[in-house]
Design a protein around this motif. Structure first.
Motif, PDB file in Angstrom:
ATOM      1  N   ALA A  61      39.480  27.303  30.823  1.00 47.58           N
ATOM      2  CA  ALA A  61      40.933  27.372  30.661  1.00 47.58           C
ATOM      3  C   ALA A  61      41.244  28.751  30.090  1.00 47.58           C
ATOM      4  O   ALA A  61      40.549  29.233  29.182  1.00 47.58           O
ATOM      5  N   VAL A  62      42.286  29.381  30.637  1.00 46.29           N
ATOM      6  CA  VAL A  62      42.595  30.772  30.300  1.00 46.29           C
ATOM      7  C   VAL A  62      44.081  30.886  29.985  1.00 46.29           C
ATOM      8  O   VAL A  62      44.923  30.405  30.743  1.00 46.29           O
ATOM      9  N   ASP A  63      44.411  31.502  28.850  1.00 49.39           N
ATOM     10  CA  ASP A  63      45.809  31.836  28.572  1.00 49.39           C
ATOM     11  C   ASP A  63      45.915  33.335  28.328  1.00 49.39           C
ATOM     12  O   ASP A  63      45.034  34.092  28.753  1.00 49.39           O
ATOM     13  N   ASP A  64      46.968  33.775  27.651  1.00 54.52           N
ATOM     14  CA  ASP A  64      47.181  35.214  27.531  1.00 54.52           C
ATOM     15  C   ASP A  64      46.298  35.878  26.486  1.00 54.52           C
ATOM     16  O   ASP A  64      46.263  37.103  26.394  1.00 54.52           O
ATOM     17  N   THR A 109      47.100  35.354  33.855  1.00 46.44           N
ATOM     18  CA  THR A 109      46.598  35.522  35.222  1.00 46.44           C
ATOM     19  C   THR A 109      45.657  36.716  35.309  1.00 46.44           C
ATOM     20  O   THR A 109      44.636  36.678  36.007  1.00 46.44           O
ATOM     21  N   GLU A 110      45.963  37.777  34.570  1.00 46.38           N
ATOM     22  CA  GLU A 110      45.077  38.949  34.560  1.00 46.38           C
ATOM     23  C   GLU A 110      43.748  38.624  33.886  1.00 46.38           C
ATOM     24  O   GLU A 110      42.681  39.065  34.336  1.00 46.38           O
ATOM     25  N   ASN A 111      43.784  37.811  32.823  1.00 47.15           N
ATOM     26  CA  ASN A 111      42.539  37.370  32.192  1.00 47.15           C
ATOM     27  C   ASN A 111      41.706  36.551  33.175  1.00 47.15           C
ATOM     28  O   ASN A 111      40.476  36.668  33.210  1.00 47.15           O
ATOM     29  N   ALA A 112      42.380  35.726  33.969  1.00 51.32           N
ATOM     30  CA  ALA A 112      41.669  34.941  34.982  1.00 51.32           C
ATOM     31  C   ALA A 112      41.047  35.843  36.040  1.00 51.32           C
ATOM     32  O   ALA A 112      39.930  35.591  36.503  1.00 51.32           O
ATOM     33  N   ALA A 113      41.752  36.896  36.428  1.00 53.41           N
ATOM     34  CA  ALA A 113      41.212  37.842  37.403  1.00 53.41           C
ATOM     35  C   ALA A 113      39.968  38.533  36.857  1.00 53.41           C
ATOM     36  O   ALA A 113      38.965  38.705  37.564  1.00 53.41           O
ATOM     37  N   GLU A 149      54.180  34.015  41.422  1.00 50.12           N
ATOM     38  CA  GLU A 149      54.390  34.212  39.985  1.00 50.12           C
ATOM     39  C   GLU A 149      53.040  34.338  39.278  1.00 50.12           C
ATOM     40  O   GLU A 149      52.237  33.379  39.339  1.00 50.12           O
ATOM     41  N   PRO A 150      52.723  35.387  38.570  1.00 54.96           N
ATOM     42  CA  PRO A 150      53.509  36.616  38.451  1.00 54.96           C
ATOM     43  C   PRO A 150      53.383  37.509  39.687  1.00 54.96           C
ATOM     44  O   PRO A 150      54.078  38.492  39.822  1.00 54.96           O
ATOM     45  N   TYR A 151      52.467  37.128  40.610  1.00 57.22           N
ATOM     46  CA  TYR A 151      52.314  37.816  41.894  1.00 57.22           C
ATOM     47  C   TYR A 151      51.575  36.873  42.825  1.00 57.22           C
ATOM     48  O   TYR A 151      51.066  35.813  42.410  1.00 57.22           O
ATOM     49  N   GLY A 152      51.529  37.208  44.113  1.00 58.27           N
ATOM     50  CA  GLY A 152      50.944  36.335  45.111  1.00 58.27           C
ATOM     51  C   GLY A 152      49.425  36.404  45.164  1.00 58.27           C
ATOM     52  O   GLY A 152      48.771  37.169  44.451  1.00 58.27           O
ATOM     53  N   TRP A 153      48.859  35.588  46.054  1.00 59.76           N
ATOM     54  CA  TRP A 153      47.407  35.439  46.141  1.00 59.76           C
ATOM     55  C   TRP A 153      46.708  36.729  46.548  1.00 59.76           C
ATOM     56  O   TRP A 153      45.678  37.099  45.967  1.00 59.76           O
ATOM     57  N   VAL A 160      41.343  41.116  41.128  1.00 59.80           N
ATOM     58  CA  VAL A 160      39.947  40.713  40.941  1.00 59.80           C
ATOM     59  C   VAL A 160      39.016  41.827  41.419  1.00 59.80           C
ATOM     60  O   VAL A 160      38.057  42.203  40.728  1.00 59.80           O
ATOM     61  N   LYS A 161      39.281  42.363  42.600  1.00 57.54           N
ATOM     62  CA  LYS A 161      38.450  43.425  43.150  1.00 57.54           C
ATOM     63  C   LYS A 161      38.453  44.664  42.254  1.00 57.54           C
ATOM     64  O   LYS A 161      37.417  45.324  42.066  1.00 57.54           O
ATOM     65  N   ALA A 162      39.614  44.977  41.699  1.00 57.57           N
ATOM     66  CA  ALA A 162      39.699  46.135  40.802  1.00 57.57           C
ATOM     67  C   ALA A 162      38.824  45.934  39.572  1.00 57.57           C
ATOM     68  O   ALA A 162      38.101  46.845  39.150  1.00 57.57           O
ATOM     69  N   HIS A 163      38.867  44.747  38.993  1.00 61.61           N
ATOM     70  CA  HIS A 163      38.011  44.456  37.835  1.00 61.61           C
ATOM     71  C   HIS A 163      36.533  44.490  38.241  1.00 61.61           C
ATOM     72  O   HIS A 163      35.695  45.020  37.494  1.00 61.61           O
ATOM     73  N   TYR A 164      36.233  43.940  39.394  1.00 66.09           N
ATOM     74  CA  TYR A 164      34.841  43.922  39.857  1.00 66.09           C
ATOM     75  C   TYR A 164      34.322  45.339  40.085  1.00 66.09           C
ATOM     76  O   TYR A 164      33.236  45.701  39.640  1.00 66.09           O
ATOM     77  N   ASP A 165      35.105  46.164  40.751  1.00 61.58           N
ATOM     78  CA  ASP A 165      34.698  47.541  41.022  1.00 61.58           C
ATOM     79  C   ASP A 165      34.587  48.352  39.740  1.00 61.58           C
ATOM     80  O   ASP A 165      33.671  49.168  39.588  1.00 61.58           O
ATOM     81  N   GLY A 166      35.495  48.123  38.811  1.00 60.28           N
ATOM     82  CA  GLY A 166      35.472  48.855  37.549  1.00 60.28           C
ATOM     83  C   GLY A 166      34.243  48.549  36.735  1.00 60.28           C
ATOM     84  O   GLY A 166      33.715  49.424  36.029  1.00 60.28           O
ATOM     85  N   ALA A 167      33.751  47.316  36.821  1.00 61.84           N
ATOM     86  CA  ALA A 167      32.573  46.931  36.054  1.00 61.84           C
ATOM     87  C   ALA A 167      31.299  47.473  36.673  1.00 61.84           C
ATOM     88  O   ALA A 167      30.256  47.462  36.053  1.00 61.84           O
ATOM     89  N   ALA A 168      31.378  47.947  37.909  1.00 59.35           N
ATOM     90  CA  ALA A 168      30.185  48.438  38.602  1.00 59.35           C
ATOM     91  C   ALA A 168      30.135  49.957  38.621  1.00 59.35           C
ATOM     92  O   ALA A 168      29.609  50.563  39.535  1.00 59.35           O
ATOM     93  N   ALA A 169      30.715  50.583  37.594  1.00 57.48           N
ATOM     94  CA  ALA A 169      30.744  52.039  37.540  1.00 57.48           C
ATOM     95  C   ALA A 169      29.329  52.604  37.429  1.00 57.48           C
ATOM     96  O   ALA A 169      28.480  52.043  36.749  1.00 57.48           O
TER      97      ALA A 169
END
Length: 216
Positions: A61-64, A109-113, A149-153, A160-169
């Motif tokens: 479970a994820v909140d802000d 939602t960003e935490n979930a991503a 809300e707050p944005y689409g799928w 998600v891809k941005a977080h994934y790519d950022g972690a693979a620096a």
């Protein structure tokens, strides 16, 4: 790096049967619980208490401000609505995004991503296997994302891809001087909205990014 708090449901209960799982998918949900106080810790406490007798459960479970792990990642949970032996229930990790009014839906939602990207990396799950609850059962879930809300799928997947790519620096190495400028493309989108969202997510991590257009 994300921080995960463990508040596990009690083993051997209907909510946590303890059957082993090797995750192959990640399933995104919204809680549909808009009561005040219905944040991540509250949802964990529910599955540790009154909710333990129900065959309804979720891994995270994820909140802000919090990411709470309720079912261990190597055990299945009842969340997909596709039956006792359905792929969604037996082979996917469930992330519930909280909707309590005092929590920022955008931040939750960003935490979930970010959590999704972390799980993808650890279990070698491709982005194509990040799916909506709707994928398994046809339910209108994650209802907030499906409503934009707050944005689409598509934008969620871009984050998600941005977080994934950022972690693979790559590791930092000395770079010899050169008169040649090299550019690296990290994503391509048919929608400018999704491209802008991806670029904004990279910039938030301190990565220079710009959007260009090309026919084809």
């Amino acid at each position: 790096m994300i921080t995960i708090t463990d508040l596990h449901a009690r083993p051997g209960t209907p909510a946590r049967p303890g059957r082993a799982m090797t995750p192959q998918y990640i399933t995104i949900h919204n809680t549909a619980n808009t009561n005040r106080g219905a944040g991540a810790v509250s949802h964990a406490k529910y599955l540790r208490g009154a909710g333990a007798k129900n065959t309804v459960s979720y891994h995270f479970a994820v909140d802000d401000h919090a990411i709470v792990r309720i079912i261990p990642e190597n055990e299945h949970a009842w969340h997909a609505g596709d039956g006792a032996n359905g792929t969604g229930n037996r082979k996917s990790l469930a992330i519930e995004i909280c909707e309590n009014p005092e929590s920022s839906l955008a931040a939750a939602t960003e935490n979930a991503a970010e959590l999704t990207a972390d799980l993808m990396r650890r279990y070698h799950i491709p982005l194509a296997n990040v799916v909506q609850h709707n994928h398994w059962s046809g339910k209108n879930c994650p209802r907030r994302i499906r409503a934009g809300e707050p944005y689409g799928w598509d934008t969620f997947l871009a984050h998600v891809k941005a977080h994934y790519d950022g972690a693979a620096a790559p590791e930092n190495r000395p770079v010899p001087p050169s008169d040649t400028l090299y550019t690296v493309q990290t994503g391509a989108f048919r929608s400018k909205e999704n491209a802008d969202a991806y670029a904004a997510s990279l910039k938030a991590k301190g990565v220079d990014a710009f959007v260009s257009a090309k026919k084809g």
